[in-house]
Write a protein that holds these residues in place. Structure first.
Motif, PDB file in Angstrom:
ATOM      1  N   CYS A   1      24.229  57.150  12.092  1.00  0.00           N
ATOM      2  CA  CYS A   1      24.390  58.328  13.041  1.00  0.00           C
ATOM      3  C   CYS A   1      24.595  58.406  14.189  1.00  0.00           C
ATOM      4  N   LEU A   2      23.558  57.686  15.189  1.00  0.00           N
ATOM      5  CA  LEU A   2      22.986  57.888  16.473  1.00  0.00           C
ATOM      6  C   LEU A   2      23.855  56.522  17.433  1.00  0.00           C
ATOM      7  N   ASP A   3      23.436  55.413  16.275  1.00  0.00           N
ATOM      8  CA  ASP A   3      24.494  54.536  17.041  1.00  0.00           C
ATOM      9  C   ASP A   3      26.217  54.756  16.808  1.00  0.00           C
ATOM     10  N   ILE A   4      26.660  54.759  15.584  1.00  0.00           N
ATOM     11  CA  ILE A   4      28.157  55.918  16.074  1.00  0.00           C
ATOM     12  C   ILE A   4      28.237  56.503  17.126  1.00  0.00           C
ATOM     13  N   PHE A   5      27.581  57.655  17.123  1.00  0.00           N
ATOM     14  CA  PHE A   5      27.254  58.771  18.617  1.00  0.00           C
ATOM     15  C   PHE A   5      27.374  57.456  19.546  1.00  0.00           C
ATOM     16  N   ARG A   6      26.637  57.443  20.001  1.00  0.00           N
ATOM     17  CA  ARG A   6      25.521  56.128  21.437  1.00  0.00           C
ATOM     18  C   ARG A   6      27.199  55.364  21.258  1.00  0.00           C
ATOM     19  N   ASP A   7      27.617  54.222  20.626  1.00  0.00           N
ATOM     20  CA  ASP A   7      29.415  53.791  20.527  1.00  0.00           C
ATOM     21  C   ASP A   7      30.057  54.043  21.499  1.00  0.00           C
ATOM     22  N   VAL A   8      30.277  55.812  21.292  1.00  0.00           N
ATOM     23  CA  VAL A   8      31.404  56.083  21.465  1.00  0.00           C
ATOM     24  C   VAL A   8      31.424  57.037  22.542  1.00  0.00           C
ATOM     25  N   GLY A   9      29.896  56.711  23.108  1.00  0.00           N
ATOM     26  CA  GLY A   9      29.619  57.719  24.099  1.00  0.00           C
ATOM     27  C   GLY A   9      29.367  59.333  24.260  1.00  0.00           C
ATOM     28  N   LEU A  10      28.582  59.833  23.233  1.00  0.00           N
ATOM     29  CA  LEU A  10      28.506  61.322  22.867  1.00  0.00           C
ATOM     30  C   LEU A  10      27.137  61.190  23.046  1.00  0.00           C
ATOM     31  N   LEU A  11      26.590  60.471  23.309  1.00  0.00           N
ATOM     32  CA  LEU A  11      25.438  60.403  23.706  1.00  0.00           C
ATOM     33  C   LEU A  11      24.715  59.361  24.101  1.00  0.00           C
TER      34      LEU A  11
ATOM     35  N   THR B   1      20.251  57.046  23.498  1.00  0.00           N
ATOM     36  CA  THR B   1      19.266  57.032  22.644  1.00  0.00           C
ATOM     37  C   THR B   1      18.260  55.980  23.675  1.00  0.00           C
ATOM     38  N   GLN B   2      17.014  56.547  23.822  1.00  0.00           N
ATOM     39  CA  GLN B   2      15.726  55.101  23.678  1.00  0.00           C
ATOM     40  C   GLN B   2      15.136  55.491  22.918  1.00  0.00           C
ATOM     41  N   ARG B   3      15.024  54.265  22.735  1.00  0.00           N
ATOM     42  CA  ARG B   3      13.859  54.082  21.486  1.00  0.00           C
ATOM     43  C   ARG B   3      12.307  53.494  22.213  1.00  0.00           C
ATOM     44  N   LEU B   4      11.174  53.984  22.157  1.00  0.00           N
ATOM     45  CA  LEU B   4       9.570  53.556  22.265  1.00  0.00           C
ATOM     46  C   LEU B   4       9.375  54.334  21.853  1.00  0.00           C
ATOM     47  N   HIS B   5       8.063  53.115  21.030  1.00  0.00           N
ATOM     48  CA  HIS B   5       7.052  52.700  20.185  1.00  0.00           C
ATOM     49  C   HIS B   5       7.704  53.562  19.056  1.00  0.00           C
ATOM     50  N   LYS B   6       7.096  54.583  18.541  1.00  0.00           N
ATOM     51  CA  LYS B   6       7.357  55.735  17.822  1.00  0.00           C
ATOM     52  C   LYS B   6       8.042  56.225  17.783  1.00  0.00           C
ATOM     53  N   TYR B   7       8.751  57.254  18.657  1.00  0.00           N
ATOM     54  CA  TYR B   7       9.669  58.011  19.129  1.00  0.00           C
ATOM     55  C   TYR B   7      10.961  56.731  19.219  1.00  0.00           C
ATOM     56  N   ILE B   8      11.842  58.275  19.055  1.00  0.00           N
ATOM     57  CA  ILE B   8      13.505  58.015  19.769  1.00  0.00           C
ATOM     58  C   ILE B   8      13.784  59.682  20.887  1.00  0.00           C
ATOM     59  N   THR B   9      14.134  59.169  22.131  1.00  0.00           N
ATOM     60  CA  THR B   9      14.865  60.289  22.680  1.00  0.00           C
ATOM     61  C   THR B   9      16.507  60.073  22.809  1.00  0.00           C
ATOM     62  N   ILE B  10      16.538  61.480  22.699  1.00  0.00           N
ATOM     63  CA  ILE B  10      18.373  61.553  22.512  1.00  0.00           C
ATOM     64  C   ILE B  10      18.216  62.207  23.438  1.00  0.00           C
ATOM     65  N   ARG B  11      19.742  62.584  24.414  1.00  0.00           N
ATOM     66  CA  ARG B  11      20.958  63.175  25.732  1.00  0.00           C
ATOM     67  C   ARG B  11      21.793  62.971  25.409  1.00  0.00           C
ATOM     68  N   LEU B  12      22.056  63.933  25.076  1.00  0.00           N
ATOM     69  CA  LEU B  12      23.790  64.106  24.667  1.00  0.00           C
ATOM     70  C   LEU B  12      24.861  64.089  26.398  1.00  0.00           C
ATOM     71  N   THR B  13      25.588  63.632  26.021  1.00  0.00           N
ATOM     72  CA  THR B  13      26.082  62.874  27.565  1.00  0.00           C
ATOM     73  C   THR B  13      27.228  64.495  27.774  1.00  0.00           C
ATOM     74  N   PRO B  14      27.517  64.972  28.927  1.00  0.00           N
ATOM     75  CA  PRO B  14      28.552  65.388  29.732  1.00  0.00           C
ATOM     76  C   PRO B  14      29.549  65.823  29.275  1.00  0.00           C
ATOM     77  N   GLY B  15      30.023  66.914  28.766  1.00  0.00           N
ATOM     78  CA  GLY B  15      31.641  66.689  28.867  1.00  0.00           C
ATOM     79  C   GLY B  15      31.932  65.893  27.856  1.00  0.00           C
ATOM     80  N   SER B  16      31.530  64.938  26.997  1.00  0.00           N
ATOM     81  CA  SER B  16      32.052  64.386  26.117  1.00  0.00           C
ATOM     82  C   SER B  16      31.830  65.292  24.871  1.00  0.00           C
ATOM     83  N   GLU B  17      32.352  66.021  24.364  1.00  0.00           N
ATOM     84  CA  GLU B  17      31.778  66.978  23.152  1.00  0.00           C
ATOM     85  C   GLU B  17      32.943  66.467  21.786  1.00  0.00           C
ATOM     86  N   LYS B  18      33.785  65.384  22.244  1.00  0.00           N
ATOM     87  CA  LYS B  18      34.454  65.274  21.444  1.00  0.00           C
ATOM     88  C   LYS B  18      35.548  63.729  21.725  1.00  0.00           C
TER      89      LYS B  18
END
Length: 681
Positions: free
Chosen positions: A634-644, A646-663
């Motif tokens: 799901c995260l990969d799909i949302f990232r593909d279309v610019g909704l968010l 992601t940054q993976r670092l070690h055991k953590y994942i950081t997720i930032r929603l992209t402003p103005g891309s609700e749809k």
């Protein structure tokens, strides 16, 4: 979540009933059953501490070793016992030296300086012993790879007997005898002896009575076995049980003094206390370059001298801790601003070679990445490294071998030497390897849990009954239990803000807990959360009152619906080997996509979590099942279309929603298209 995967075993009802019928408490019976013991006979065989010890002569070359040592004793030849500078090596050296001297041998001991000579038999030491008139060298806890050194002994006319417990390589040294339970041509039943265990066997072969040697030296065999983290099963279990009994009832002067100086009560001495209280103080002698203090501590019969030596060892350990803290603070200050790199590679001229390994271990755990600390001396550096989350150090060093002068170790801990001018390139390449590993792999840190219990089972009487599992250590660990669906009632910080004290509740049951080296942010909890807790049970004594307490090992969000942690299908997707079956399991429907998106959108601020913790929080909030690999898709799909982003670092994942891309049109996602294509093919 500190651990991505919780492996929770399930006790078997009939086995539990049979064990309870044989006199084990219900809690003990559940743990024994979870560990695979189906009958009381199984439990007795595993836990017994009086099993007969195998004949020493079943070990390959033991007859040759005992024969040559016996000749040296008869002839009055000078013998050197050559050991190692850790607890196992020190106790091995002291046991055999003391035994030989008691039986009239002309015997000296030699342990190489950690900083000056390094590990193992070496030419400088051999030539020195030759100059002193030594005719026979017996190695303990080392020597199995000393091929060149064995040849030097032959050239100088020194006979060599090797006793060791490390893995053998294809070529064995050419010595009078090579005694090692790991020899491929050997049939000794217990492969997991410590170095001091093998030294004990040689002494027993010379004496003709294992019981006599054990009566005199059980304490040393116990210390070395526990400190070297040998499995406490079979023969080792006998060694440790007998050693603990000896140290409680009639410890030798040096050990008695060390226990008093370190605040280790004789009456409650355990394998755990050895590992955390006694072993570090003995190890401090080797780490700080004063190994003779530890050797003399074991060999002295003078209580007054023993007190002085114990005090100096404790002071050395405090110095070691001070040096460790200083190196740690300096190393942390050297990290780049912002997020730590994929791998920590740092170097300095002032660092202490005997301490950097401890610091590397601490940093790897705290920053969740492999750590390499290099002690520089002129144009060369000697490094200690520690792994994190499945990253294989030995494999990575092999890949970068052209940059190194030498290296060795295994997947979790390794060392190497490198020239100063290659450190920068090594850092760059190691960060690249670690980055590839953490991007392509969901870090699988795991914790093994004996079984889940309910609050009413956690009683003082129940915890006391677990003493039947002692001695506990490697191979027979202290019980780890789980309790589900507890509400976080209160959180407070103790120990100058380093540790977290919790009050947990389920119904009418309230339980106190301590979570060391954790805080609400790192544990990702807040009051009111519903959580599962992995813990070791303990009884807390205060002003004569004994109460139950959890020693927390990990906390995760409770889930009312399934939340599988497997990621095998996702790894097929990432590697380009996706099958139709795997695609069908991964392809999320609209409901799943909506569930994940609503959780992310409601969070507002950027999310930084371990993927598994995030997955469980979504399941807890929605009440709908969700697997870890479905979340990642799901995260990969949302990232593909610019909704968010992601940054993976070690055991953590950081997720930032992209402003103005609700749809967005999710069908345009490359991940979605690959899944649909693979499912239909």
């Amino acid at each position: 979540m500190k651990y991505g995967v919780w492996n929770v075993q399930q006790p078997e009802r009939n086995a539990v009933n049979a064990l309870v019928g044989a006199g084990y408490s219900p809690l003990t019976a559940m743990i024994l059953s979870a560990r695979g013991m189906k009958t009381p006979e199984d439990a007795h065989a595993c836990l017994r501490c009086d099993a007969p010890l195998p004949d020493p002569f079943r070990m390959t070359d033991m007859d040759l070793a005992a024969g040559r040592v016996g000749i040296a004793m008869t002839r009055g030849e000078k013998i050197a016992v050559f050991g190692d500078y850790d607890v196992d090596g020190i106790t091995s050296t002291c046991l055999l030296t003391s035994f030989l001297r008691r039986h009239g041998a002309d015997c000296v001991s030699y342990i190489p300086g950690r900083l000056e000579e390094g590990y193992g038999l070496n030419p400088m030491a051999i030539r020195q012993l030759h100059a002193e008139g030594v005719k026979l060298i017996i190695t303990v806890d080392c020597g199995i790879t000393a091929v060149a050194e064995a040849e030097l002994c032959r050239e100088l006319g020194i006979d060599l007997v090797i006793t060791d417990h490390h893995e053998c390589k294809e070529i064995l040294p050419k010595a009078i005898a090579v005694v090692d339970p790991h020899r491929p041509d050997g049939g000794y039943p217990h492969k997991t002896l410590s170095g001091v265990g093998v030294a004990f066997k040689l002494a027993a072969a010379l004496c003709g009575s294992q019981e006599e040697v054990l009566r005199d030296y059980a304490d040393m065999v116990c210390l070395g076995t526990v400190a070297d983290v040998m499995p406490l099963l079979g023969e080792n279990r006998v060694f440790v049980a007998r050693g603990l009994e000896a140290m409680r009832s009639h410890p030798r002067p040096g050990i008695a003094a060390l226990m008093r100086e370190s605040g280790c009560a004789r009456e409650t001495l355990s394998a755990t206390a050895i590992g955390f209280m006694l072993a570090p103080r003995i190890n401090a002698a080797g780490r700080m370059g004063q190994i003779d203090l530890a050797v003399e501590l074991f060999l002295t019969d003078d209580p007054i001298r023993a007190e002085e030596l114990a005090g100096r060892l404790c002071e050395l350990n405090r110095q070691r801790q001070t040096v460790e803290s200083a190196i740690y603070a300096q190393a942390v200050s050297m990290l780049p601003a912002g997020q730590p790199p994929e791998a920590i590679v740092l170097a300095d001229e002032s660092w202490h070679q005997g301490v950097v390994g401890i610091v590397a271990s601490r940093m790897a755990e705290e920053y969740c990445c492999p750590t390499f600390l290099i002690c520089l001396d002129g144009d060369h550096g000697k490094a200690s490294s520690r792994s994190f989350g499945g990253f294989n150090l030995f494999t990575s060093l092999t890949a970068l071998a052209p940059l190194l002068e030498s290296y060795g170790g295994h997947e979790l801990a390794a060392g190497f030497t490198i020239t100063r001018d290659r450190i920068s390139e090594f850092r760059q390449q190691m960060c690249r390897l670690a980055g590839e590993f953490y991007q392509d792999t969901v870090t699988r840190t795991q914790i093994d849990i004996d079984c889940a219990i309910t609050p009413e089972m956690l009683t003082v009487k129940g915890i006391d009954s677990l003493s039947r599992l002692e001695p506990c250590g490697s191979g027979c660990p202290k019980p780890v239990l789980m309790m589900e669906r507890l509400t976080v009632d209160r959180i407070s910080m103790v120990g100058n803000g380093r540790h977290m004290r919790l009050r947990l509740r389920q119904g009418n049951h309230a339980i106190n807990a301590i979570f060391f080296s954790a805080n609400p942010e790192t544990a990702s909890i807040e009051p009111g959360d519903l959580v599962d807790v992995a813990f070791q049970p303990q009884v807390n004594e205060y002003r004569g009152e004994r109460t139950v307490q959890m020693n927390v090992l990990d906390i995760r969000p409770s889930c009312a619906a399934p939340c599988p942690a497997d990621t095998g299908n996702y790894l097929l997707l990432r590697s380009g080997k996706l099958t139709a079956e795997a695609a069908g399991r991964l392809l999320p429907d609209r409901v799943t996509l909506g569930t994940v998106w609503r959780f992310l959108a409601a969070a507002g601020a950027p999310i930084r979590e371990t993927p598994m913790c995030l997955c469980r929080k979504i399941v807890r909030r929605s009440g709908a099942p969700l697997s870890l690999e479905q979340l990642l898709v799901c995260l990969d799909i949302f990232r593909d279309v610019g909704l968010l982003e992601t940054q993976r670092l070690h055991k953590y994942i950081t997720i930032r929603l992209t402003p103005g891309s609700e749809k967005a049109d999710l069908s345009r996602s490359q991940t979605m298209q690959r899944l649909l294509h693979a499912k239909e093919s």
